[in-house]
Write a protein that holds these residues in place. Structure first.
Motif, PDB file in Angstrom:
ATOM      1  N   TYR A   5       0.866  -1.177   0.000  1.00  0.00           N
ATOM      2  CA  TYR A   5       0.000   0.000   0.000  1.00  0.00           C
ATOM      3  C   TYR A   5       0.900   1.224   0.000  1.00  0.00           C
ATOM      4  N   ASP A   8      -2.511   6.210  -1.444  1.00  0.00           N
ATOM      5  CA  ASP A   8      -3.877   5.672  -1.447  1.00  0.00           C
ATOM      6  C   ASP A   8      -4.109   4.532  -2.432  1.00  0.00           C
ATOM      7  N   VAL A  65      -3.251   9.839   6.558  1.00  0.00           N
ATOM      8  CA  VAL A  65      -4.377   9.072   7.128  1.00  0.00           C
ATOM      9  C   VAL A  65      -4.422   9.273   8.636  1.00  0.00           C
ATOM     10  N   ASN A  66      -5.602   9.118   9.216  1.00  0.00           N
ATOM     11  CA  ASN A  66      -5.683   9.087  10.679  1.00  0.00           C
ATOM     12  C   ASN A  66      -5.592   7.634  11.146  1.00  0.00           C
ATOM     13  N   GLU A  68      -7.719   5.465  12.489  1.00  0.00           N
ATOM     14  CA  GLU A  68      -8.739   4.509  12.039  1.00  0.00           C
ATOM     15  C   GLU A  68      -8.537   4.133  10.578  1.00  0.00           C
ATOM     16  N   GLN A  69      -8.231   5.133   9.760  1.00  0.00           N
ATOM     17  CA  GLN A  69      -7.980   4.865   8.340  1.00  0.00           C
ATOM     18  C   GLN A  69      -6.772   3.950   8.161  1.00  0.00           C
ATOM     19  N   LEU A  70      -5.730   4.215   8.962  1.00  0.00           N
ATOM     20  CA  LEU A  70      -4.525   3.387   8.854  1.00  0.00           C
ATOM     21  C   LEU A  70      -4.837   1.938   9.237  1.00  0.00           C
ATOM     22  N   LYS A  71      -5.612   1.767  10.315  1.00  0.00           N
ATOM     23  CA  LYS A  71      -6.005   0.407  10.715  1.00  0.00           C
ATOM     24  C   LYS A  71      -6.777  -0.291   9.603  1.00  0.00           C
ATOM     25  N   ASN A  72      -7.715   0.439   9.010  1.00  0.00           N
ATOM     26  CA  ASN A  72      -8.513  -0.162   7.940  1.00  0.00           C
ATOM     27  C   ASN A  72      -7.643  -0.615   6.775  1.00  0.00           C
ATOM     28  N   VAL A  73      -6.660   0.213   6.426  1.00  0.00           N
ATOM     29  CA  VAL A  73      -5.767  -0.132   5.320  1.00  0.00           C
ATOM     30  C   VAL A  73      -4.931  -1.365   5.673  1.00  0.00           C
TER      31      VAL A  73
END
Lengths: 276, 276
Positions: A5, A8, A65-66, A68-73
């Motif tokens: 990754y 984005d 990214v914040n 939560e976004q980082l975790k999702n990725v």
């Protein structure tokens, strides 16, 4: 080949690149973190993310990214790659600096690789280390700067050792990629308090060890280390690995100690509980 | 947009990239050098190439070109870009390491940019500096590691200074990107002998200065520097730039000194002779 990754996009590994103007290439400037997965589950992810965001903040690198976004990725990457036992590295480079010197928004790179386990031989018999006078810049930060660690590898190999311990003004600090612990003759577990990276495995050992012996984070001299009953290193990939020889001198009886083994067992049990 | 040379191609700047697995991105590991052109002619190129090859050798980075090939590529890039007054940066990254830690064959990157000249105001009135306790890793090597230099910029700006001088155990060493010189009260020119990069402008000043005053490369304490009659920095982009204030204290009468000006004149005359 794994998926990577970057910013984005998910890209195949060989297509993931940064422009040569990135501050990592120009000035060796960036931060990273590294954690393991077991059965496709990240271990102690929140601890690693705390440290990653803190490293980036300290080096003035803003992230795209914040949390939560980082975790999702990260979970999306784990799903795409399906490498159940892996190491995941998150890097935030210094980015594309307008003047080639000031940190900008970081390029975010997430890479996943199969884990290369520590050999049974090393786990069983322990490793040999040498020492070197050095302290990392900004030790609390997991920056990408490993110039000294990489450069010292030749000396490590020439001396038929496995790793090098940094010592500063006669106080021991850390390995390039691991923390150090010792059991003293009084049966107390000690690890350096200052000028070290706050390792996540170190943190877990500090939490678990009081079950079996008293613990202190303190300044430790090289002399004290040489007279230790047991020595071991902790890191994400190595977990708990016995150290049996330092600068050609045997530690204790030159074999992994009972407390080291007991802590290894406690730590792997904690891992098991975590992934259930 | 400029052309960039990377490995064996000329590419437009926005297309020149390295894979994220390069040791520069992974471990901040690489070397570089930087020289100027005037009228499309490189200044003191052999001095810079000596240092570049030496840096690469010391960090165990092998290069895909020899010295003659590198020179040919540099001249070809100068021809393609036609930026008569420029800065050229040659970088050799740690390369694509098989284990992500051991140096490999470097990725060679050559970049050319228009030169941003030092402001007339700074040349005329000198600059202000602060000091910081630090010494670069392997100071003789021009590695890409500028973590401390980049990180300290915030402090430099907060203190309304222009640069930061590294001091180690009370001895002055160098700026992140420049060398330092001082004229003492006895009229002697001094520059630190140890733990500094062997700057090319420093070398030229050491060669020219004996025409007008005695010169020594020695250990210099912070106390001596504070009592200097004149202080200046040398670097490729800045050439010779007066320093008039340190940690809030005026140096001499707080104005650029006569010897600094005389050396600047000698140095620019030497440049003129070189490009003729």
């Amino acid at each position: 080949m794994s998926w990577i990754y970057i910013n984005d996009h998910f890209l195949e590994e060989d297509k993931a690149a940064v422009n040569v103007n990135d501050l990592a290439v120009q000035r060796g400037y960036g931060v990273f973190d590294f954690f393991r997965t077991r059965d496709n589950k990240p271990l102690f992810l929140d601890d690693y993310l705390d440290r990653f965001f803190n490293s980036a903040k300290t080096l003035f690198i803003s992230l795209p990214v914040n949390r939560e976004q980082l975790k999702n990725v990260i979970y999306a990457l784990i799903g795409k790659n399906n490498i159940p036992e892996s190491g995941i590295r998150i890097t935030a480079t210094g980015g594309y600096s307008p003047d080639g010197y000031t940190p900008a928004q970081g390029n975010l790179i997430i890479q996943q690789q199969p884990l290369i386990p520590v050999s049974e031989e090393k786990k069983e018999h322990g490793i040999k280390i040498i020492t070197h006078e050095y302290m990392r810049d900004l030790p609390a930060v997991k920056s990408i700067n490993y110039v000294m660690g990489v450069w010292l590898q030749k000396q490590v190999k020439e001396k038929q050792a496995d790793d090098v311990l940094y010592v500063k003004n006669n106080l021991i600090t850390e390995f390039p990629r691991s923390n150090i612990f010792m059991v003293n003759s009084g049966g107390k577990l000690l690890t350096p308090a200052n000028n070290v990276l706050a390792g996540i495995t170190r943190k877990k050992v500090l939490a678990l060890a009081p079950e079996i012996l008293p613990v202190a984070t303190v300044d430790i001299s090289l002399h004290e280390l040489k007279n230790a009953a047991e020595v071991f290193m902790t890191s994400t990939t190595k977990r708990i690995l016995p150290v049996v020889e330092m600068d050609g001198i045997k530690i204790g009886d030159g074999r992994p100690g009972a407390i080291t083994k007991a802590l290894y067992k406690l730590f792997t049990q904690m891992e098991e509980r975590t992934i259930k």
